[in-house]
Design a protein around this motif. Sequence first.
Motif, PDB file in Angstrom:
ATOM      1  N   MET A 214       0.800  -1.095   0.044  1.00 24.29           N
ATOM      2  CA  MET A 214      -0.065   0.017   0.005  1.00 24.29           C
ATOM      3  C   MET A 214       0.899   1.299  -0.020  1.00 24.29           C
ATOM      4  O   MET A 214       1.828   1.222   0.538  1.00 24.29           O
ATOM      5  N   ARG A 215       0.633   2.219  -0.866  1.00 23.60           N
ATOM      6  CA  ARG A 215       1.167   3.332  -0.832  1.00 23.60           C
ATOM      7  C   ARG A 215       0.466   4.414   0.063  1.00 23.60           C
ATOM      8  O   ARG A 215      -0.682   4.887  -0.079  1.00 23.60           O
ATOM      9  N   ILE A 216       1.416   4.904   1.192  1.00 23.85           N
ATOM     10  CA  ILE A 216       0.659   5.584   2.155  1.00 23.85           C
ATOM     11  C   ILE A 216       1.546   6.823   2.457  1.00 23.85           C
ATOM     12  O   ILE A 216       2.702   6.842   2.674  1.00 23.85           O
ATOM     13  N   ALA A 217       0.728   8.088   2.711  1.00 24.80           N
ATOM     14  CA  ALA A 217       1.467   9.328   3.001  1.00 24.80           C
ATOM     15  C   ALA A 217       0.768   9.571   4.651  1.00 24.80           C
ATOM     16  O   ALA A 217      -0.090   9.500   4.669  1.00 24.80           O
ATOM     17  N   GLN A 218       2.008   9.878   5.498  1.00 24.28           N
ATOM     18  CA  GLN A 218       1.761  10.078   6.544  1.00 24.28           C
ATOM     19  C   GLN A 218       2.149  11.873   6.759  1.00 24.28           C
ATOM     20  O   GLN A 218       3.201  12.143   6.509  1.00 24.28           O
ATOM     21  N   ILE A 219       1.348  12.310   7.032  1.00 24.61           N
ATOM     22  CA  ILE A 219       1.328  14.111   7.144  1.00 24.61           C
ATOM     23  C   ILE A 219       1.427  14.282   8.787  1.00 24.61           C
ATOM     24  O   ILE A 219       0.301  14.479   9.422  1.00 24.61           O
ATOM     25  N   ALA A 220       2.507  14.918   9.184  1.00 27.21           N
ATOM     26  CA  ALA A 220       2.721  15.195  10.460  1.00 27.21           C
ATOM     27  C   ALA A 220       2.805  16.505  10.594  1.00 27.21           C
ATOM     28  O   ALA A 220       2.864  17.384   9.729  1.00 27.21           O
ATOM     29  N   PRO A 221       2.508  16.994  11.953  1.00 26.75           N
ATOM     30  CA  PRO A 221       2.787  18.343  12.455  1.00 26.75           C
ATOM     31  C   PRO A 221       4.242  18.940  12.380  1.00 26.75           C
ATOM     32  O   PRO A 221       5.230  18.137  12.252  1.00 26.75           O
ATOM     33  N   LEU A 222       4.201  20.177  11.748  1.00 26.37           N
ATOM     34  CA  LEU A 222       5.650  20.801  11.502  1.00 26.37           C
ATOM     35  C   LEU A 222       6.161  21.406  12.838  1.00 26.37           C
ATOM     36  O   LEU A 222       7.396  21.943  12.887  1.00 26.37           O
ATOM     37  N   SER A 223       5.555  21.367  13.799  1.00 28.59           N
ATOM     38  CA  SER A 223       6.180  22.001  15.150  1.00 28.59           C
ATOM     39  C   SER A 223       7.455  21.400  15.654  1.00 28.59           C
ATOM     40  O   SER A 223       8.497  22.276  16.123  1.00 28.59           O
ATOM     41  N   GLU A 224       7.582  20.058  15.370  1.00 32.69           N
ATOM     42  CA  GLU A 224       8.681  19.248  15.983  1.00 32.69           C
ATOM     43  C   GLU A 224       9.210  18.194  14.916  1.00 32.69           C
ATOM     44  O   GLU A 224       8.453  17.877  14.069  1.00 32.69           O
ATOM     45  N   ALA A 225      10.368  17.986  15.122  1.00 33.89           N
ATOM     46  CA  ALA A 225      10.995  16.667  13.906  1.00 33.89           C
ATOM     47  C   ALA A 225      10.249  15.382  14.459  1.00 33.89           C
ATOM     48  O   ALA A 225       9.471  15.607  15.648  1.00 33.89           O
ATOM     49  N   VAL A 226      10.173  14.617  13.520  1.00 31.80           N
ATOM     50  CA  VAL A 226       9.578  13.175  13.584  1.00 31.80           C
ATOM     51  C   VAL A 226      10.842  12.170  13.797  1.00 31.80           C
ATOM     52  O   VAL A 226      11.246  11.734  12.587  1.00 31.80           O
ATOM     53  N   PRO A 227      11.130  11.576  14.796  1.00 33.48           N
ATOM     54  CA  PRO A 227      10.465  11.911  16.057  1.00 33.48           C
ATOM     55  C   PRO A 227      11.141  13.149  16.648  1.00 33.48           C
ATOM     56  O   PRO A 227      12.120  13.634  16.238  1.00 33.48           O
ATOM     57  N   PRO A 228      10.207  13.455  17.728  1.00 31.29           N
ATOM     58  CA  PRO A 228      10.775  14.979  18.270  1.00 31.29           C
ATOM     59  C   PRO A 228      12.048  14.913  19.165  1.00 31.29           C
ATOM     60  O   PRO A 228      12.517  13.749  19.434  1.00 31.29           O
TER      61      PRO A 228
ATOM     62  N   ALA B 135       6.900  15.902   6.694  1.00 34.84           N
ATOM     63  CA  ALA B 135       7.389  16.475   7.860  1.00 34.84           C
ATOM     64  C   ALA B 135       8.481  17.624   7.846  1.00 34.84           C
ATOM     65  O   ALA B 135       8.857  17.837   6.698  1.00 34.84           O
ATOM     66  N   SER B 136       9.033  17.959   9.199  1.00 30.48           N
ATOM     67  CA  SER B 136       9.937  18.794   8.827  1.00 30.48           C
ATOM     68  C   SER B 136      11.375  18.217   8.662  1.00 30.48           C
ATOM     69  O   SER B 136      11.667  16.751   8.626  1.00 30.48           O
ATOM     70  N   GLY B 137      12.248  18.949   7.925  1.00 34.44           N
ATOM     71  CA  GLY B 137      13.667  18.381   7.178  1.00 34.44           C
ATOM     72  C   GLY B 137      14.419  17.660   8.204  1.00 34.44           C
ATOM     73  O   GLY B 137      15.397  16.969   7.809  1.00 34.44           O
TER      74      GLY B 137
ATOM     75  N   CYS C  73       9.266  19.507   4.584  1.00 34.35           N
ATOM     76  CA  CYS C  73       8.374  20.789   4.263  1.00 34.35           C
ATOM     77  C   CYS C  73       8.702  21.934   4.994  1.00 34.35           C
ATOM     78  O   CYS C  73       8.121  23.032   4.631  1.00 34.35           O
ATOM     79  N   THR C  74       9.675  21.813   5.752  1.00 36.91           N
ATOM     80  CA  THR C  74      10.495  22.966   6.298  1.00 36.91           C
ATOM     81  C   THR C  74      11.676  22.406   6.715  1.00 36.91           C
ATOM     82  O   THR C  74      11.997  21.447   6.815  1.00 36.91           O
ATOM     83  N   PRO C  75      12.682  23.195   6.997  1.00 39.13           N
ATOM     84  CA  PRO C  75      14.042  23.021   7.063  1.00 39.13           C
ATOM     85  C   PRO C  75      14.223  22.107   8.560  1.00 39.13           C
ATOM     86  O   PRO C  75      15.013  21.197   8.471  1.00 39.13           O
ATOM     87  N   GLU C  76      13.743  22.593   9.390  1.00 42.42           N
ATOM     88  CA  GLU C  76      13.565  21.818  10.696  1.00 42.42           C
ATOM     89  C   GLU C  76      12.162  22.258  11.482  1.00 42.42           C
ATOM     90  O   GLU C  76      11.260  22.820  10.932  1.00 42.42           O
TER      91      GLU C  76
END
Length: 377
Positions: A1-15, A43-45, A56-59
């Motif tokens: 399955m082709r799945i996109a996980q769209i995370a908050p950009l507040s913190e890195a994944v994992p934070p 997620a963040s870079g 989607c953002t540098p960090e």
Amino acid sequence: MRIAQIAPLSEAVPPKFYGGTERVVSWITEELVRQGHDVTLFASGDSETSAKLAACTPEGLRLLGYRDHTASHLAMLHHVRRRAHDFDILHFHIDLLQYPMFEDMNHKCITTMHGRLDVPDFMPVYRTFTGMPLVSISDNQREPMPPSVNWASTIHHGLPAQNCPYYPEAKGGYLAFLGRISPEKRPDRAIEMAKRSGVPLKIAAKVDKADQEYWDEVIEPMIHHPLIEYIGEINEEQKKDFLGNALALAFPIDWPEPFGLVMIEAMSAGTPVIAFRNGSVPEVIADGVSGVLCDSMDEAVAAVDRVKSMSRAGVRRHFEGQFTAECMVRKYVAAYERLLAGQPDVIKLPTAAAFAPHYGEMNGSARPSLSAAAMPA
């Protein structure tokens, strides 16, 4: 399955620091990859993942000093929208902003609700965009929501079994309080439990600016006691020994906790949980098996003796049976498959009633703050 996980950009994944939602997104993503799915993480870079990373953002925006993350999330959603044809499933973890932009793609979208849902300010969105399939992280979390929303499933959080390894013996013999110093987490109750039971309490918690006054006026004066030790915020490595060597985790909350990751972290270590019966707690703790459910301070104090004879192996077994990342992701994959199969209880269209304004009281409860809605699980 082709799945996109769209995370908050507040913190890195994992934070890199505190970030409950980002940790869960990481566990879902890594387990999906392990199970053989083709996963892209938006997620963040500075995120670290075995999936494909769409930076989607540098960090993380908090580290960059951003206060309002709306614009960055909208830009990310535009990027996801342009690539939507690349995926079978779009799995969102960012609350509300995607609802109007992806309304025509509800057949392949799903949103996990990570925070508390009793904020009246957000109800117009929930009542209007009723087609988005939603996942609650506990059944209790759903209670304030209007009946028109489209619940796809309740899926409890799970974490990798190795994150908090099993400790067969509580060598420290203390009560542990882990998390944030805040009125709804009730560290004052944990302190009272320790003083009345005669068992030491170690507090590993951060103090946010919003809770500084509560710390200064209520909690700080209470910790000057030989049984109480405040050690401040700890990292992931320190957490293993802190939880594993504890007699029990004190979880004396006084609010509708949507889930409470620290409970399953303690259970993973074999450490039972003494918890007040609020929010998700009765869904997570098996009374007498993985902890003790309490309705009063007297019961909580008595529970300190009860947990001394509780099987730590039994606590770990309860965790392994229900709260591993593998268990969690197996349920998410089942939800994805139901969605793609077009089952009618998963895909709904907005009704005319959804557009009628409705601003009544939520279960008669006091109006919570907007910041409370963003509290991580």
